[in-house]
Design an enzyme around this catalytic site. Structure first.
Site, PDB file in Angstrom:
ATOM      1  N   HIS A  47      49.759  86.042  28.289  1.00 27.77           N
ATOM      2  CA  HIS A  47      49.203  87.197  27.843  1.00 27.77           C
ATOM      3  C   HIS A  47      50.597  87.988  27.393  1.00 27.77           C
ATOM      4  O   HIS A  47      50.590  89.067  26.486  1.00 27.77           O
ATOM      5  CB  HIS A  47      48.619  88.264  28.720  1.00 27.77           C
ATOM      6  CG  HIS A  47      47.167  87.551  28.884  1.00 27.77           C
ATOM      7  ND1 HIS A  47      46.087  87.583  28.239  1.00 27.77           N
ATOM      8  CD2 HIS A  47      46.836  86.706  30.168  1.00 27.77           C
ATOM      9  CE1 HIS A  47      45.148  87.065  28.552  1.00 27.77           C
ATOM     10  NE2 HIS A  47      45.480  86.628  29.988  1.00 27.77           N
ATOM     11  N   GLU A 151      38.443  80.171  36.038  1.00 28.72           N
ATOM     12  CA  GLU A 151      38.217  81.307  35.466  1.00 28.72           C
ATOM     13  C   GLU A 151      37.359  81.478  34.511  1.00 28.72           C
ATOM     14  O   GLU A 151      37.248  82.430  33.729  1.00 28.72           O
ATOM     15  CB  GLU A 151      39.574  82.253  35.066  1.00 28.72           C
ATOM     16  CG  GLU A 151      40.331  81.302  33.827  1.00 28.72           C
ATOM     17  CD  GLU A 151      41.607  82.125  33.687  1.00 28.72           C
ATOM     18  OE1 GLU A 151      41.704  83.366  33.804  1.00 28.72           O
ATOM     19  OE2 GLU A 151      42.452  81.387  33.206  1.00 28.72           O
ATOM     20  N   ASP A 177      38.259  87.148  34.171  1.00 35.49           N
ATOM     21  CA  ASP A 177      37.825  86.107  33.052  1.00 35.49           C
ATOM     22  C   ASP A 177      36.321  85.509  33.427  1.00 35.49           C
ATOM     23  O   ASP A 177      35.598  85.084  32.826  1.00 35.49           O
ATOM     24  CB  ASP A 177      38.794  85.139  32.579  1.00 35.49           C
ATOM     25  CG  ASP A 177      39.747  85.781  31.634  1.00 35.49           C
ATOM     26  OD1 ASP A 177      39.324  86.533  30.622  1.00 35.49           O
ATOM     27  OD2 ASP A 177      40.953  85.223  31.335  1.00 35.49           O
TER      28      ASP A 177
END
Length: 258
Positions: A47, A151, A177
């Site tokens: 990210h 996830e 997630d």
């Protein structure tokens, strides 16, 4: 230069380890995490915008304070796995593992033959020639951890096959997630998400693979510890810093006039 993976050794000995996600690409911040007493940091290149040279310096900072550096790589990116390990990461966190094929691809990228087919390289991890290269290959396969993030609902359902093929050193949960995959974004305390995490932990226990929890409250931490979990990621440094800054300001705003 390659060193013993103290997190892997401590988990094998049944000891507890604590880490943080680290998304700000600042070597002094990584040093602070180590000096605060954490055992490992998950340096985020999924990210966060981190270039390869920055990542190598973040890893150097971790090494300077005996903090074990793991790197979360982008999904399904064998090149990122290679670069992180060549920079000195002691393990890679592979996000969104949904099926056994995802694990097999990560093993191929992260481990040298005969376990995988990681591209051979010299450089800083073998100490620029201080480690004999065939010995380095053997030790790298022993010390490097492959950490799979579960996830997605598909990953929960396929976890017996994901773990059954071996090669995974730890499973890291991803409740955020996971909540989205169940159609309830950010509702990490929803019963469906909590039950999925319990299923993941149970499957890890059945396959003797460490499960890493991300407790959001002290009560969560105590509950996972009582269930036998010994590995914890205690949030992310951005969130901790933002809360500390807000709390600091509020304390001064509310200070009595003197």
């Amino acid at each position: 230069m390659l060193r013993p993976n103290t997190v892997k050794a401590r988990l094998a000995a049944g000891e507890e380890v604590h880490g943080l996600f680290c998304s700000i690409p600042s070597p002094p911040l990584v040093e602070m995490i180590g000096c605060a007493g954490y055992d490992f940091a998950v340096l985020d290149s999924e990210h966060a915008l981190v270039d390869p040279q920055q990542l190598e310096n973040l890893i150097r900072a971790a090494e300077a304070v005996d903090l074990v550096p793991f790197v979360r790589v982008p999904e399904a990116d064998p090149g990122a796995i290679l670069r992180a390990l060549d920079a000195g990461a002691m393990g890679v966190v592979v996000p969104h593992v949904r099926r056994r094929a995802d694990v097999d691809a990560a093993i191929r990228a992260a481990r040298y033959a005969p376990e995988g087919m990681r591209s051979l390289n010299g450089g800083r991890v073998p100490g620029f020639g201080r480690l004999e290269l065939t010995e380095y290959v053997r030790r790298a396969n022993e010390e490097t951890m492959l950490i799979a993030m579960i996830e997605d609902a598909e990953g929960v359902e396929d976890l017996p096959a994901i773990l059954g093929g071996g090669g995974i050193d730890m499973i890291l949960e991803g409740a955020a997630d996971l909540s989205q995959s169940y159609g309830i974004p950010w509702q990490t305390r929803d019963p469906r998400v909590r039950e999925a995490l319990r299923r993941v932990h149970a499957e890890c226990a059945a396959h003797d693979v460490p499960f890493c929890a991300i407790p959001r409250t002290p009560e969560d931490h105590a509950g996972w510890r009582a269930a036998g979990v010994r590995s914890f990621v205690l949030g992310e440094e951005r969130g901790l810093a933002a809360r500390a800054l807000r709390d600091h300001l509020e304390r001064h705003r509310e200070a009595p006039d003197g």
